[in-house]
Design a protein around this motif. Sequence first.
Motif, PDB file in Angstrom:
ATOM      1  N   ASP A  80      26.210  41.818  12.300  1.00 58.81           N
ATOM      2  CA  ASP A  80      26.891  42.341  10.815  1.00 58.81           C
ATOM      3  C   ASP A  80      26.225  41.293   9.431  1.00 58.81           C
ATOM      4  OD1 ASP A  80      27.739  44.152  12.447  1.00 58.81           O
ATOM      5  OD2 ASP A  80      29.419  44.526  12.302  1.00 58.81           O
ATOM      6  N   ILE A  82      26.731  42.758   6.696  1.00 57.10           N
ATOM      7  CA  ILE A  82      28.866  43.281   5.471  1.00 57.10           C
ATOM      8  C   ILE A  82      29.369  43.898   6.220  1.00 57.10           C
ATOM      9  CG2 ILE A  82      28.651  44.501   3.606  1.00 57.10           C
ATOM     10  CD1 ILE A  82      25.708  45.807   3.458  1.00 57.10           C
ATOM     11  N   THR A  84      33.495  44.323   6.092  1.00 55.00           N
ATOM     12  CA  THR A  84      34.171  45.007   5.351  1.00 55.00           C
ATOM     13  C   THR A  84      36.145  44.016   5.735  1.00 55.00           C
ATOM     14  OG1 THR A  84      33.595  47.460   5.633  1.00 55.00           O
ATOM     15  CG2 THR A  84      36.026  47.597   5.167  1.00 55.00           C
ATOM     16  N   ASN A  91      39.760  47.427   0.036  1.00 51.45           N
ATOM     17  CA  ASN A  91      38.240  47.583   0.721  1.00 51.45           C
ATOM     18  C   ASN A  91      37.659  46.645  -0.268  1.00 51.45           C
ATOM     19  OD1 ASN A  91      39.905  48.025   3.270  1.00 51.45           O
ATOM     20  ND2 ASN A  91      39.286  50.041   2.650  1.00 51.45           N
ATOM     21  N   TYR A  92      37.263  45.334   0.569  1.00 51.76           N
ATOM     22  CA  TYR A  92      36.001  44.671  -0.023  1.00 51.76           C
ATOM     23  C   TYR A  92      35.119  45.216   1.184  1.00 51.76           C
ATOM     24  CZ  TYR A  92      39.514  43.304  -3.644  1.00 51.76           C
ATOM     25  OH  TYR A  92      40.578  43.220  -4.500  1.00 51.76           O
ATOM     26  N   LYS A  93      33.394  45.025   0.302  1.00 54.92           N
ATOM     27  CA  LYS A  93      32.352  45.237   1.329  1.00 54.92           C
ATOM     28  C   LYS A  93      31.864  43.784   0.663  1.00 54.92           C
ATOM     29  CE  LYS A  93      32.557  49.229   2.782  1.00 54.92           C
ATOM     30  NZ  LYS A  93      32.789  49.235   4.511  1.00 54.92           N
ATOM     31  N   ASP A 108      31.298  38.786  -2.270  1.00 57.91           N
ATOM     32  CA  ASP A 108      30.193  39.571  -2.926  1.00 57.91           C
ATOM     33  C   ASP A 108      31.034  39.156  -4.837  1.00 57.91           C
ATOM     34  OD1 ASP A 108      30.181  42.548  -4.637  1.00 57.91           O
ATOM     35  OD2 ASP A 108      31.981  42.803  -4.278  1.00 57.91           O
TER      36      ASP A 108
END
Length: 165
Positions: A80, A82, A84, A91-93, A108
């Motif tokens: 992946d 990205i 989470t 929550n942070y992407k 990020d």
Amino acid sequence: MKKLCLTALIALCSVAVLPTAFAAEPANKTTAKKAAPKKKAPAKKKAAVAAAPAQPDEGSELWSCKESNRLYIKGDMKRDQILTMFWQGRNYKLPRQQTTTGADRFYDAASGMDLVVIPAKAMLFKHERNPMDDTRLADECMTQAMSEQNKAAPTQSNELIKVTN
């Protein structure tokens, strides 16, 4: 020479203005009445905190860290782009970053959250605008399988090593 003259001129003007500013200040204090304190509007942070998810997304994996810290990661580190991450009620992407060391790095820039995963553990950093204020939020984070069965973290580099051998 021009800079020296300009600096001297600014200093001279500020010295000339300063006494008049201080002289006017006491006169205003004695004649003016104090205004009633204004009521502050309720902080909007309470609404933002209430809107934050209290639980990690379904399918997230628990990573237990040193000093009783915990984070949850949802996504496949092997492929992946990205992930989470759930950390302290939010929550942070985290998009994947290219590295030359073989570590998986998810960073990020907007939030400053930086997750670095090596085969032995994961570490979570918070980057601030001033690099001197950067902090390590969590260290020695491992999944249950990593801590109990001495497995390596599910990193992309470990997957690549298996494929090429």
